[in-house]
Design an enzyme around this catalytic site. Sequence first.
Site, PDB file in Angstrom:
ATOM      1  N   CYS A 112      -3.443 -11.240   9.101  1.00  0.00           N
ATOM      2  CA  CYS A 112      -2.356 -12.058   8.525  1.00  0.00           C
ATOM      3  C   CYS A 112      -1.441 -12.651   9.592  1.00  0.00           C
ATOM      4  O   CYS A 112      -0.650 -13.551   9.299  1.00  0.00           O
ATOM      5  CB  CYS A 112      -1.547 -11.232   7.540  1.00  0.00           C
ATOM      6  N   HIS A 250       5.205 -14.497   6.362  1.00  0.00           N
ATOM      7  CA  HIS A 250       3.910 -14.218   5.726  1.00  0.00           C
ATOM      8  C   HIS A 250       4.194 -13.692   4.321  1.00  0.00           C
ATOM      9  O   HIS A 250       5.083 -12.865   4.125  1.00  0.00           O
ATOM     10  CB  HIS A 250       3.151 -13.184   6.557  1.00  0.00           C
ATOM     11  N   ASN A 280      -1.200 -13.038  -1.634  1.00  0.00           N
ATOM     12  CA  ASN A 280      -1.300 -12.924  -0.177  1.00  0.00           C
ATOM     13  C   ASN A 280      -2.585 -13.613   0.295  1.00  0.00           C
ATOM     14  O   ASN A 280      -3.682 -13.131   0.021  1.00  0.00           O
ATOM     15  CB  ASN A 280      -1.304 -11.430   0.194  1.00  0.00           C
TER      16      ASN A 280
HETATM   17  C1  LIG Z   1       0.746  -2.110  -2.437  1.00  0.00           C
HETATM   18  C2  LIG Z   1       2.186  -2.050  -2.915  1.00  0.00           C
HETATM   19  C3  LIG Z   1       2.483  -3.283  -3.764  1.00  0.00           C
HETATM   20  C4  LIG Z   1       2.339  -0.827  -3.787  1.00  0.00           C
HETATM   21  O1  LIG Z   1       3.653  -0.787  -4.303  1.00  0.00           O
HETATM   22  P1  LIG Z   1       4.427   0.596  -4.469  1.00  0.00           P
HETATM   23  O2  LIG Z   1       5.686   0.307  -5.189  1.00  0.00           O
HETATM   24  O3  LIG Z   1       4.511   1.200  -3.108  1.00  0.00           O
HETATM   25  O4  LIG Z   1       3.481   1.378  -5.407  1.00  0.00           O
HETATM   26  P2  LIG Z   1       2.716   2.768  -5.116  1.00  0.00           P
HETATM   27  O5  LIG Z   1       1.589   2.536  -4.151  1.00  0.00           O
HETATM   28  O6  LIG Z   1       3.765   3.781  -4.752  1.00  0.00           O
HETATM   29  O7  LIG Z   1       2.139   3.075  -6.523  1.00  0.00           O
HETATM   30  C5  LIG Z   1       2.971   3.424  -7.590  1.00  0.00           C
HETATM   31  C6  LIG Z   1       2.119   3.710  -8.802  1.00  0.00           C
HETATM   32  O8  LIG Z   1       1.567   2.485  -9.292  1.00  0.00           O
HETATM   33  C7  LIG Z   1       0.171   2.610  -9.443  1.00  0.00           C
HETATM   34  N1  LIG Z   1      -0.438   1.314  -9.208  1.00  0.00           N
HETATM   35  C8  LIG Z   1      -0.961   0.823  -8.052  1.00  0.00           C
HETATM   36  N2  LIG Z   1      -1.429  -0.397  -8.256  1.00  0.00           N
HETATM   37  C9  LIG Z   1      -1.187  -0.705  -9.546  1.00  0.00           C
HETATM   38  C10 LIG Z   1      -1.426  -1.835 -10.345  1.00  0.00           C
HETATM   39  N3  LIG Z   1      -2.015  -2.932  -9.863  1.00  0.00           N
HETATM   40  N4  LIG Z   1      -1.036  -1.803 -11.637  1.00  0.00           N
HETATM   41  C11 LIG Z   1      -0.442  -0.745 -12.161  1.00  0.00           C
HETATM   42  N5  LIG Z   1      -0.190   0.387 -11.453  1.00  0.00           N
HETATM   43  C12 LIG Z   1      -0.560   0.380 -10.161  1.00  0.00           C
HETATM   44  C13 LIG Z   1      -0.258   3.666  -8.468  1.00  0.00           C
HETATM   45  O9  LIG Z   1      -1.458   4.250  -8.862  1.00  0.00           O
HETATM   46  C14 LIG Z   1       0.917   4.617  -8.525  1.00  0.00           C
HETATM   47  O10 LIG Z   1       0.748   5.432  -9.633  1.00  0.00           O
HETATM   48  P3  LIG Z   1       1.131   7.005  -9.567  1.00  0.00           P
HETATM   49  O11 LIG Z   1       2.601   7.024  -9.255  1.00  0.00           O
HETATM   50  O12 LIG Z   1       0.769   7.500 -10.931  1.00  0.00           O
HETATM   51  O13 LIG Z   1       0.301   7.539  -8.453  1.00  0.00           O
HETATM   52  C15 LIG Z   1       3.157  -1.971  -1.723  1.00  0.00           C
HETATM   53  O14 LIG Z   1       3.031  -0.718  -1.089  1.00  0.00           O
HETATM   54  C16 LIG Z   1       2.938  -3.050  -0.727  1.00  0.00           C
HETATM   55  O15 LIG Z   1       3.144  -4.221  -1.009  1.00  0.00           O
HETATM   56  N6  LIG Z   1       2.593  -2.680   0.517  1.00  0.00           N
HETATM   57  C17 LIG Z   1       2.354  -3.660   1.554  1.00  0.00           C
HETATM   58  C18 LIG Z   1       0.999  -4.256   1.343  1.00  0.00           C
HETATM   59  C19 LIG Z   1       0.772  -5.431   2.200  1.00  0.00           C
HETATM   60  O16 LIG Z   1       1.648  -6.153   2.508  1.00  0.00           O
HETATM   61  N7  LIG Z   1      -0.505  -5.611   2.548  1.00  0.00           N
HETATM   62  C20 LIG Z   1      -0.936  -6.739   3.276  1.00  0.00           C
HETATM   63  C21 LIG Z   1      -0.475  -6.699   4.663  1.00  0.00           C
HETATM   64  S1  LIG Z   1      -0.637  -8.240   5.353  1.00  0.00           S
END
Ligand SMILES: CC(C)(COP(=O)(O)OP(=O)(O)OC[C@H]1O[C@@H](n2cnc3c(N)ncnc32)[C@H](O)[C@@H]1OP(=O)(O)O)[C@@H](O)C(=O)NCCC(=O)NCCS
EC number: 2.3.1.180
Length: 326
Positions: A112, A250, A280
Amino acid sequence: MNNVVIAGVGKYIPSKIVTNNMLSQIVETSDEWIVSRTGIKQRHITTNENTSDIASKAALNAIHDSNIDVCDIDLIIVATCTPDMYTPATACIVQKNIGAKNAFAFDLGAACSGFIYGINVAKSIMVSNDIKKALVIGAETLSKSIDWNDRSTCVLFGDGAGAVVLSLSENEGILDVICKSKGIKWENLTIGAKDLTNPYIDEKIRMNPYLNMNGSEIFKFATVEIVSLIKQILKDNNLSLEDIAYIIPHQANERIIQFAAKKLEIPVDKFYINIDEYGNTSAASIPIAISEMSEKNLLKKGDKLIAVGFGAGLTSGACLIKWQNN
Ligand SMILES: CC(C)(COP(=O)(O)OP(=O)(O)OC[C@H]1O[C@@H](n2cnc3c(N)ncnc32)[C@H](O)[C@@H]1OP(=O)(O)O)[C@@H](O)C(=O)NCCC(=O)NCCS
């Protein structure tokens, strides 16, 4: 001439839209969860195009915007983590597609952050080799590397391409670029090589061919990097946030951008945000944003802009731009 300016911008977005509600028919998720956790409402997905196809269309739009002849292009860099093939470089396929017969072409892999890295590499090559015109393209078809059964990743990504024409110039344009890598954290975001084997293979080295991510680690990395890179590039150039017309981050998660705005004590609308529409798009997200801002006439000649990115590697980077393209 020691300066490089952006002389044209273009983008290409695949026409098929996949909404959050459509995804909720494939995995257990909801529009409410995706919008509240990421800001994403939809993404565009390729159906009959490869990365080189969408890269070529963005490139032609940027060439048209710059009013140059395609044969004037000396260098093509495609920043991508979803190339058509291991070899040849997607950039060489783009060269053929657009007819840039005088260019040399290669791909750049910094995920990215790839577009920022590409600007840095292109500027260095242009200035040191007296190369007049270059294309830097960010293009991705991440939809093909995603596990569509994994709700934690399949909701985040989309396909698209953005491109800029860079021109050697007496005017100031690309004022500064910072590139950083933290290889020690590489395991936090991977797309493994697909089905490569030999008769003697040790199964242990086989990789997960799908995008695999430690979301919370990336989130922490991104929020720290985005803030520190903006501060560093301002400091290195004796500028303050008031001197900057827009920050173009980004587009990975709207909450990362909101966090950065809060930390920097600036309104979030100083950041250009279009993640709701595209998700993204990795290396393509910054050039798509720049192109869209140009189409909307948001950019005025002389504006100073900061583009800032982060991603797999883990890589990160920032670029200070003086806008000259009107
Ligand atoms: C991936 C991301 C959106 C997850 O958000 P979060 O608020 O941290 O969510 P979590 O990973 O803590 O998950 C919370 C809950 O939602 C659930 N969950 C994950 N994806 C889900 C979805 N698409 N729909 C519904 N629930 C979902 C998980 O299973 C978890 O459930 P649990 O609490 O029962 O285990 C976030 O961590 C993120 O954006 N990270 C950066 C990713 C990124 O930028 N990647 C590219 C880099 S260039």
